[in-house]
Design an enzyme around this catalytic site. Structure first.
Site, PDB file in Angstrom:
ATOM      1  N   GLY A  18       0.776  -1.223   0.000  1.00  0.00           N
ATOM      2  CA  GLY A  18       0.000   0.000   0.000  1.00  0.00           C
ATOM      3  C   GLY A  18       0.814   1.283   0.000  1.00  0.00           C
ATOM      4  O   GLY A  18       1.808   1.431  -0.720  1.00  0.00           O
ATOM      5  N   ASP A  38       8.136  -3.231   8.458  1.00  0.00           N
ATOM      6  CA  ASP A  38       6.753  -3.718   8.522  1.00  0.00           C
ATOM      7  C   ASP A  38       6.749  -4.988   9.363  1.00  0.00           C
ATOM      8  O   ASP A  38       7.804  -5.562   9.657  1.00  0.00           O
ATOM      9  CB  ASP A  38       6.229  -4.019   7.112  1.00  0.00           C
ATOM     10  CG  ASP A  38       4.714  -4.009   7.016  1.00  0.00           C
ATOM     11  OD1 ASP A  38       4.173  -3.081   6.403  1.00  0.00           O
ATOM     12  OD2 ASP A  38       4.071  -4.931   7.560  1.00  0.00           O
ATOM     13  N   ASP A  65       7.184  -6.094  15.110  1.00  0.00           N
ATOM     14  CA  ASP A  65       6.012  -5.387  15.620  1.00  0.00           C
ATOM     15  C   ASP A  65       6.484  -4.125  16.341  1.00  0.00           C
ATOM     16  O   ASP A  65       6.981  -4.196  17.468  1.00  0.00           O
ATOM     17  CB  ASP A  65       5.232  -6.299  16.572  1.00  0.00           C
ATOM     18  CG  ASP A  65       3.922  -5.688  17.031  1.00  0.00           C
ATOM     19  OD1 ASP A  65       3.705  -4.476  16.791  1.00  0.00           O
ATOM     20  OD2 ASP A  65       3.116  -6.410  17.646  1.00  0.00           O
ATOM     21  N   TYR A 166     -10.575   5.205  14.658  1.00  0.00           N
ATOM     22  CA  TYR A 166      -9.651   5.670  13.632  1.00  0.00           C
ATOM     23  C   TYR A 166      -9.598   7.195  13.602  1.00  0.00           C
ATOM     24  O   TYR A 166      -8.523   7.800  13.500  1.00  0.00           O
ATOM     25  CB  TYR A 166     -10.078   5.122  12.272  1.00  0.00           C
ATOM     26  CG  TYR A 166      -9.128   5.444  11.151  1.00  0.00           C
ATOM     27  CD1 TYR A 166      -7.775   5.118  11.225  1.00  0.00           C
ATOM     28  CD2 TYR A 166      -9.589   6.074   9.995  1.00  0.00           C
ATOM     29  CE1 TYR A 166      -6.910   5.407  10.187  1.00  0.00           C
ATOM     30  CE2 TYR A 166      -8.728   6.363   8.945  1.00  0.00           C
ATOM     31  CZ  TYR A 166      -7.382   6.036   9.050  1.00  0.00           C
ATOM     32  OH  TYR A 166      -6.522   6.323   8.025  1.00  0.00           O
ATOM     33  N   VAL A 199      -7.481   6.381  -0.476  1.00  0.00           N
ATOM     34  CA  VAL A 199      -6.352   5.931  -1.283  1.00  0.00           C
ATOM     35  C   VAL A 199      -6.430   4.418  -1.386  1.00  0.00           C
ATOM     36  O   VAL A 199      -6.857   3.740  -0.447  1.00  0.00           O
ATOM     37  CB  VAL A 199      -5.018   6.389  -0.659  1.00  0.00           C
ATOM     38  CG1 VAL A 199      -4.874   5.900   0.760  1.00  0.00           C
ATOM     39  CG2 VAL A 199      -3.829   5.964  -1.508  1.00  0.00           C
TER      40      VAL A 199
END
Length: 270
Positions: A18, A38, A65, A166, A199
């Site tokens: 992404g 990541d 993590d 969020y 997006v």
């Protein structure tokens, strides 16, 4: 001022797919050394390996993590082992969860504050301290010594109950960006952010398959009439990382196709 980031070393989080991946790839193509970070080690290995560009910029990856404090320290150590320094941090890792505002057992707010606020904040603090230390070691006492860019969301400015967690985390990240910008200005580190609209992230691709009509709802709510490609955010991030933005700090650059300029009665999530 130049948009060039050639020779700079950048850490980009969320870089297995992404938006984060698009930014990391773009930085690499522009001549930066890039640490792709990541949790998805398989995805990172597939995308990166030990890629080498024609102009000598290098990609490495780190899997872990970053909600864990030790992992943050290990990421910084791995970057220094690979490149000896860090000049740019792009906090592009984001998580979205649907919230039930009336469920007292819903844990999405605490989960997303940890992922979308505390994780980039801790990493920003660690990287900023490194930037300060390396400038002192280099005897660099003029000009800016580093840039931090936080990728957030226009959800921080909108009221969408189903995205309560969020939205709260996005608003908190915007405020953290402004606060860090003031705190670090005297240390010659710039901190800016992006507030992005819809997006085509991995999460949105999944939602578009699950929710009938969501694509058209988003298009109808966006004056430019489309969903952004992840690569379209990369050049905005490059600008904020470059000397061209040398007198910008604490700013949240909106990249949303005009969506926040209108206020439709029905506002689609994402």
């Amino acid at each position: 001022m130049s948009l060039s980031i050639t020779g700079k070393t950048a850490i980009v989080t969320g870089a297995a797919n992404g938006v984060g991946l698009a930014i990391a790839r773009h930085f690499l193509a522009q001549g930066a050394n890039v640490m792709f970070a990541d949790r998805d080690e398989e995805g990172l290995a597939t995308e990166v390996g030990a890629a080498q560009t024609e102009d000598g910029a290098t990609a490495r990856y780190f899997a872990g993590d970053l909600r864990e404090r030790l992992t943050v320290a290990n990421l910084l150590s791995a970057t220094l082992d690979a490149f000896d320094r860090v000049d740019v941090l792009v906090n592009a890792s984001r998580q979205i969860m649907v919230t039930d505002p009336l469920d007292p057992e819903d844990g999405s707010v605490s989960a997303l504050l940890e992922q979308n606020l505390m994780t980039p904040l801790r990493l920003s603090q660690a990287v900023a301290n490194r930037m300060i230390a390396q400038a002192e070691a280099d005897g660099d006492d003029e000009g800016m010594i580093g840039a931090i860019i936080n990728v957030g969301s226009i959800a921080g400015r909108r009221t969408q109950p189903e995205l309560l967690a969020y939205s709260v985390s996005a608003a908190a990240l915007d405020q953290a960006t402004r606060s860090l910008a003031v705190s670090l200005a005297a240390k010659r580190i710039r901190v800016n952010g992006l507030a992005v609209g819809s997006v085509m992230s991995a999460n949105l691709k999944s939602r578009l398959k699950e929710v009938e009509g969501l694509r058209q709802d988003i298009i109808d709510a966006t004056p430019m009439g489309r969903i952004a490609a992840p690569a379209e955010l990369a050049e905005a991030v490059q600008f904020l990382a470059s000397d061209a933005a040398g007198f910008m700090t604490g700013q949240i650059l909106t990249v949303d196709g005009g969506r926040t300029l209108i206020d439709p009665v029905v506002q689609p999530a994402y």
